[in-house]
Structure formats: structure tokens, C-alpha cells
Design an enzyme around this catalytic site. Sequence first.
Site, PDB file in Angstrom:
ATOM      1  N   HIS A   1     -19.657  23.012  13.547  1.00 38.15           N
ATOM      2  CA  HIS A   1     -20.551  22.945  12.384  1.00 38.15           C
ATOM      3  C   HIS A   1     -21.237  21.592  12.286  1.00 38.15           C
ATOM      4  CE1 HIS A   1     -19.165  26.810  11.020  1.00 38.15           C
ATOM      5  NE2 HIS A   1     -17.909  26.398  11.125  1.00 38.15           N
TER       6      HIS A   1
ATOM      7  N   ARG B   1      -3.954 -11.110   3.492  1.00 38.63           N
ATOM      8  CA  ARG B   1      -4.690 -10.349   2.485  1.00 38.63           C
ATOM      9  C   ARG B   1      -6.178 -10.262   2.805  1.00 38.63           C
ATOM     10  NH1 ARG B   1      -1.892 -10.342  -2.535  1.00 38.63           N
ATOM     11  NH2 ARG B   1      -3.791 -10.446  -3.729  1.00 38.63           N
TER      12      ARG B   1
ATOM     13  N   LYS C   1      -6.112  -6.875   2.908  1.00 34.41           N
ATOM     14  CA  LYS C   1      -4.874  -6.105   2.880  1.00 34.41           C
ATOM     15  C   LYS C   1      -4.652  -5.506   1.506  1.00 34.41           C
ATOM     16  CE  LYS C   1      -0.881  -4.745   4.385  1.00 34.41           C
ATOM     17  NZ  LYS C   1      -0.956  -3.589   5.298  1.00 34.41           N
TER      18      LYS C   1
ATOM     19  N   LYS D   1      -7.666   3.718  11.800  1.00 30.84           N
ATOM     20  CA  LYS D   1      -7.048   2.595  12.515  1.00 30.84           C
ATOM     21  C   LYS D   1      -8.016   2.057  13.562  1.00 30.84           C
ATOM     22  CE  LYS D   1      -4.481   1.621  10.539  1.00 30.84           C
ATOM     23  NZ  LYS D   1      -4.073   2.277   9.348  1.00 30.84           N
TER      24      LYS D   1
ATOM     25  N   CYS E   1      -8.694 -12.172  -2.398  1.00 34.42           N
ATOM     26  CA  CYS E   1      -8.379 -13.542  -2.832  1.00 34.42           C
ATOM     27  C   CYS E   1      -6.876 -13.764  -3.036  1.00 34.42           C
ATOM     28  CB  CYS E   1      -9.060 -13.862  -4.151  1.00 34.42           C
ATOM     29  SG  CYS E   1     -10.836 -13.734  -4.078  1.00 34.42           S
TER      30      CYS E   1
ATOM     31  N   TRP F   1     -12.107 -14.165  -0.875  1.00 37.84           N
ATOM     32  CA  TRP F   1     -12.713 -13.019  -0.206  1.00 37.84           C
ATOM     33  C   TRP F   1     -13.976 -12.723  -1.005  1.00 37.84           C
ATOM     34  CZ3 TRP F   1     -13.596  -7.678  -1.229  1.00 37.84           C
ATOM     35  CH2 TRP F   1     -13.750  -6.880  -0.084  1.00 37.84           C
TER      36      TRP F   1
ATOM     37  N   GLU G   1     -10.976   0.232  11.931  1.00 40.65           N
ATOM     38  CA  GLU G   1     -10.573  -1.002  11.246  1.00 40.65           C
ATOM     39  C   GLU G   1     -10.382  -2.169  12.202  1.00 40.65           C
ATOM     40  OE1 GLU G   1      -7.716  -0.173   7.406  1.00 40.65           O
ATOM     41  OE2 GLU G   1      -6.928   0.449   9.335  1.00 40.65           O
TER      42      GLU G   1
ATOM     43  N   GLU H   1      -6.321   9.293   9.884  1.00 45.71           N
ATOM     44  CA  GLU H   1      -5.658   7.997   9.909  1.00 45.71           C
ATOM     45  C   GLU H   1      -5.864   7.320  11.269  1.00 45.71           C
ATOM     46  OE1 GLU H   1      -4.597   5.967   7.902  1.00 45.71           O
ATOM     47  OE2 GLU H   1      -3.253   4.670   9.014  1.00 45.71           O
TER      48      GLU H   1
ATOM     49  N   ASN I   1      -8.463 -14.778  -9.046  1.00 45.70           N
ATOM     50  CA  ASN I   1      -8.508 -13.550  -8.246  1.00 45.70           C
ATOM     51  C   ASN I   1      -8.898 -12.440  -9.211  1.00 45.70           C
ATOM     52  OD1 ASN I   1      -8.028 -11.290  -6.698  1.00 45.70           O
ATOM     53  ND2 ASN I   1      -5.804 -11.522  -6.664  1.00 45.70           N
ATOM     54  N   GLY I   2      -9.876 -11.617  -8.819  1.00 43.94           N
ATOM     55  CA  GLY I   2     -10.325 -10.535  -9.694  1.00 43.94           C
ATOM     56  C   GLY I   2     -11.826 -10.606  -9.873  1.00 43.94           C
TER      57      GLY I   2
HETATM   58  C1  G6P Z   1      -6.764  -1.754   1.920  1.00 43.08           C
HETATM   59  C2  G6P Z   1      -5.897  -1.956   3.145  1.00 43.08           C
HETATM   60  C3  G6P Z   1      -5.429  -0.601   3.665  1.00 43.08           C
HETATM   61  C4  G6P Z   1      -4.716   0.162   2.563  1.00 43.08           C
HETATM   62  C5  G6P Z   1      -5.581   0.279   1.307  1.00 43.08           C
HETATM   63  C6  G6P Z   1      -4.782   0.814   0.132  1.00 43.08           C
HETATM   64  O1  G6P Z   1      -7.942  -1.113   2.273  1.00 43.08           O
HETATM   65  O2  G6P Z   1      -6.623  -2.626   4.150  1.00 43.08           O
HETATM   66  O3  G6P Z   1      -4.545  -0.796   4.745  1.00 43.08           O
HETATM   67  O4  G6P Z   1      -4.390   1.432   3.029  1.00 43.08           O
HETATM   68  O5  G6P Z   1      -6.070  -0.996   0.924  1.00 43.08           O
HETATM   69  O6  G6P Z   1      -3.778  -0.115  -0.182  1.00 43.08           O
HETATM   70  P1  G6P Z   1      -2.413   0.226  -0.896  1.00 43.08           P
HETATM   71  O7  G6P Z   1      -1.703  -1.088  -0.980  1.00 43.08           O
HETATM   72  O8  G6P Z   1      -2.781   0.768  -2.248  1.00 43.08           O
HETATM   73  O9  G6P Z   1      -1.701   1.222  -0.069  1.00 43.08           O
END
Ligand code: G6P
Length: 608
Positions: free
Chosen positions: A504, A27, A603, A485, A2, A74, A488, A481, A99-100
Site C-alpha cells: 500500500h 541527557r 535522554k 534505534k 538541560c 539543550w 537515532e 523500535e 531547566n524547563g
Molecule cells: C527521549 C529518549 C528516548 C525515550 C523517550 C521517552 O526521546 O531519547 O530514548 O524513549 O525520551 O523517555 P522516557 O524516559 O519517558 O521513557
Amino acid sequence: MCGIVGAIAARSVAGILLEGLRRLEYRGYDSAGMAVLDHGQISRLRRIGKVQALAEACEKQPLAGHLGIAHTRWATHGKPSEQNAHPHMSGERLAVVHNGIIENFEPLKRELQQQGYVFTSETDTEVVAHLLDRELKQGLTLVDGLRQTLSYLEGAFALGVIHADSPEQLLTARKGSPLVIGVGIGENFIASDQLALLPVTDRFMFLEDGDIAVLEVERIQVFDASGDVVERAVTTFEHGLGNADKGEFRHFMLKEIYEQPRVMQAVLEGRTASGLLLEQAFGSGASAVFDQVKQVQIVACGTSYHAGMVAKYWIEDLVGIPCMVEVASEFRYRPVVLPEGTLLLTLSQSGETADTLAALREVKQRVLATLAICNVPGSSLVRESDLSLMTNAGPEIGVASTKAFTSQLVALMLTTIALGRRHSLTAERETELIAALQQLPELLQQLLQLDGAIEQMSTHFAEKHHALFLGRNSLYPVAMEGALKLKEISYIHAEAYPAGELKHGPLALVDKEMPVIAVAPRNGMLDKLKANLQEVRARGGELFVFAGCEQSIQPEDGVHVIHLPEMPAILDPIAFTLPLQLLSYHVAVLKGTDVDQPRNLAKSVTVE
Ligand code: G6P
């Protein structure tokens, strides 16, 4: 997650609110809305989907007024729908954005319903509007009513409130969720982050947890949790690297991948002198803290967690002290053992991730010191930690984190050096490591030249539903990672394994439909990894290898190889990340997904 924007001005605010919402789009959200005080009445517009839909609705039904609040939602409580979109109102004269998460909203809702309040949404937010209305009906002023309302709420919130009977006031409050006040000239604003307000101001005030602020056109009054008037400093936003514009790039993610050579420079700038680390970069008192560190506990989420996993290899190898790494959502809820001399190291791009912040708050009193590696100066994580090191990557807009990750790795290497000095790391080795880091801008520039070859490679993935990533040692987290990616942004199911674990379990999945991506450096693990890759070939699996040197692995039928330029081995985790970012990007573009705002993701995850 949000996003909130609010404005009080002498001019009409609808355009400011819409632009603010656009800047918060990154976000992640599923609906948008705004409420503006227009000729003594609150007018509200809400739409499912993009901010653009709200903008179009505003064109048809212009909202004129000098006071307003707006929101991107969101979904947490209740599906994405117009009824659930913010702002929420109690009656016709009071509107709230939030937000929250209000954790105790259910009993509060039951109580309000018994008192005759009718709910029009499934959200937790609507209780805030009705609670405030109830307090106002008892005769309290808006600010006292809001303070009383907050006393009923458990959980996290950032709020924006307007009331038709207080046309000269925009109220805001925060506890546990991000919110900044933008200080203008003859106008003032609120938003979830500074980026949203950059077109209208570059001066910001950060509220402490529990603060309530009353914004008027010429005045901002802040009350702390106990109701006393307090001063909060105003800081000027540093327009550094990058901005919220895509420039020549098709997507923010690609722009941010291409910014990495410059970001490497920015994170190193001012942090070294004569080939040695300057510890002051971590804040005053850092050296005294580092002297006493006996182990490191890293806590983070998502991509930042993967950076922490790389650091574990570095710290245990180069410093020789224990390093534990855990995702914040697990760490915060278990009785963790924190031996004497523990440095709590939190990693976060945003500095506002709810679980990471909660983990920090949970154990802060039980550790030697807290260090935040973060990309947002003034964020909650930075403000609440003893020491901090900024990654200086500039605003990251793409939901899938790229430059934030590689800059975190550099910051983590600097931290490793600071700790290593007190243990087995010699001055010669330190100079070598710093010299290696200084090669990064040039090296990443060279890596970007692989873009064409990687784009070609991506065509093999567009029709696939699954992918397996393999790495060993410090490249195992890099493989994780890479898998993150890909899933995502292209929605291809991807998993990462330490290559030694292949037999395994995951080997059972390998056939020609399961592409296997391997990151293969030049270190002692190469032969072992090659043996693992043979196991894949023997099962008909197609291999895509990012290889550290020409001689290591050669292409053959079913084995596609991209060779990386020569580089110091210590840079491997940073260097191998970039091609994997490009691979996911191109696969996502081929699949036609929303690269910068992938479905269901946010985000900045400011709720649990
Ligand atoms: C969300 C974002 C990720 C990020 C994670 C942690 O899931 O989509 O890209 O790595 O939050 O966020 P931060 O701001 O704590 O690195």
C-alpha cells in the site's frame, strides 16, 4: 535535555560541579557553563560544545569558591552559543540556571526591557534573573524575591540561584521539571538527577511542585507553594544494578545491551512465587484496582511508546479487554474519551518526560486509577501515580534506550498477567507465562552470542541512506523500535511498516539501495510475512531477516538470515529486540557517529 548542578560546601565546589555536569552529559546538551562565588564576586565561564571544553577553560582560569551553580544547555530558545549558555546573570551579583520552558517569557521580557533591563541572550531563562533582580531592588529577601518571581512564571522550571550578597545560600525551586537535593555532611547539593551527585552523596530529598528550598552547608529549609516551611523526606539511593561507568565497553549503549540478561533477572526478582505473580509488587491497593479494570489506556513517548504498543497485543490477546495506546504529546491535547473502569498506564524510563507527566496530570481525576511503569524510583511519574512497578534496569546512560525497553516489556507482561487473572487467563497459563519469563536471562545470553554475525551484517548498511523494517503482529512495534534505534544513532533514515501494508505504499521505494529488515517469528503470521518478503525480492530489494526457527527462512542470494534460538513464542518481542539493538549499534560504530549522545537528541525530555 538541560542539566543542573549546584553546590554549597566548606570546600571548593568547581570540581564537584564539573563532575556533576559530566554525569549529566547523557541527557543531551550543546553547551555548558558554571558560576562560582569567588571572593565575594560571581565568576562565570561558559563554552559551546562538550563539558570537556568547559573543564579546559576552568584549568586555564580556575574558579575557587564554596558556592556555585552549573548547567548543560539543550537549546530551545535561541541557538547554541556562549551568550545563550547558562548561567544567566542580572548585573554582576546574581546568577541563575534553569531547566524547563518559561512559556510567557515574551511579555515578561518586553516588560523588563521597558523597565530598563538589557538582555544579553535569546533565552527564556534570562527573564528569571532580571525579574528576581527587580524584586530584590524592591527590598525583598532572596527567598521572598524568588517566590514573587515564580508567581510571574508560566510553564515548567527547575532553578538554581546564587547571589553575591547571600554567600551562605544556594536557592532552588521546581515546578514541572526534575530536581533533587543531595544531602551531604557539612555540604549540600542540587542536581537534575541523582546520578550527577553520586560521587558526593547517596542521600536525596525530592521537592514537590511549587517548592522552594534554601540550602546552606548545615541546613536545608524547604517552603511549599504557599510559603509554609515543610519537611521533605530524605531517601537513600539504592546502588543497584549498573552504574555510570562504561567498564570494559566502548560505549554505554553496548554495555547496556549486554546488561540485559541481568536486567531480566532484576525486573522479575521478588515479583513471583511458586510460579505465580505477586501482585503486591504494584503497590498496596493494586489488587482492588485490578479487580475493577475494564480497559487500559497506555500513554508514553519514544521507545516507551513502542513498549506500550507491544502490550496492546498482549492485553487484548491474553486478557481480552480493550487496550488503547497513544503518544503522550497527542493524548494530552485532545478531548480523550475514557470509559468507566479505565486504568491509565504510563510508561517511562526516566519518569520525568514532560508530555507523559502532563498526560497523567490531565486525566488523573477521570480514570479508575493510574499505574506507572518506570525505571527511576522517586521520579515525578512514580510519585504522582496511584500504583507503580519499577523496572529495576539500573541507570540507563545511552540516549538510545535499550535495557529500559526490554525491562518495560517484562513489567508489561506482569501487568498483563495481573489483569488476565480476572478474565480468561487460567492459573496453568499464568504459570507457563512466568516460566517463559524466567527463561529470559538465559535466552538473552544466547542472543548476545549472535553479536559477531550481526556485526558482519552491519557492513551492508554503512553506505545506505534509507532502510525499511517490517514486522507483523506484536513484532510490528519491535520493527518500529528497530527503525527508531537505527535512525537515532546512525542517522540513516529508517521506517517501520506492518508487513501487510507494504504493497500500500512503501513497496514503491524498494530497490537495491533500500535494505529491508524483517523480524520473522514462528507464529501463524510467518507464511504471510514470507509472501511479503517475496514482494521485496521481486523488486531487487536486499533482505535481512531475523528468523525465529531454522526451517522458517533460508538464506539465498540477496537474502541474509540470522536465526534466533528456540524460545516460547510469547517472548518474541523481547528476544527479537536485542539483535536489532546490536545491528543499529554496529552500523553507528561503522559510521563513526556519537553513539551514546547522538546529535540533537536528549535522554530525558523534560520540556514539551
Ligand atoms: C527521549 C529518549 C528516548 C525515550 C523517550 C521517552 O526521546 O531519547 O530514548 O524513549 O525520551 O523517555 P522516557 O524516559 O519517558 O521513557
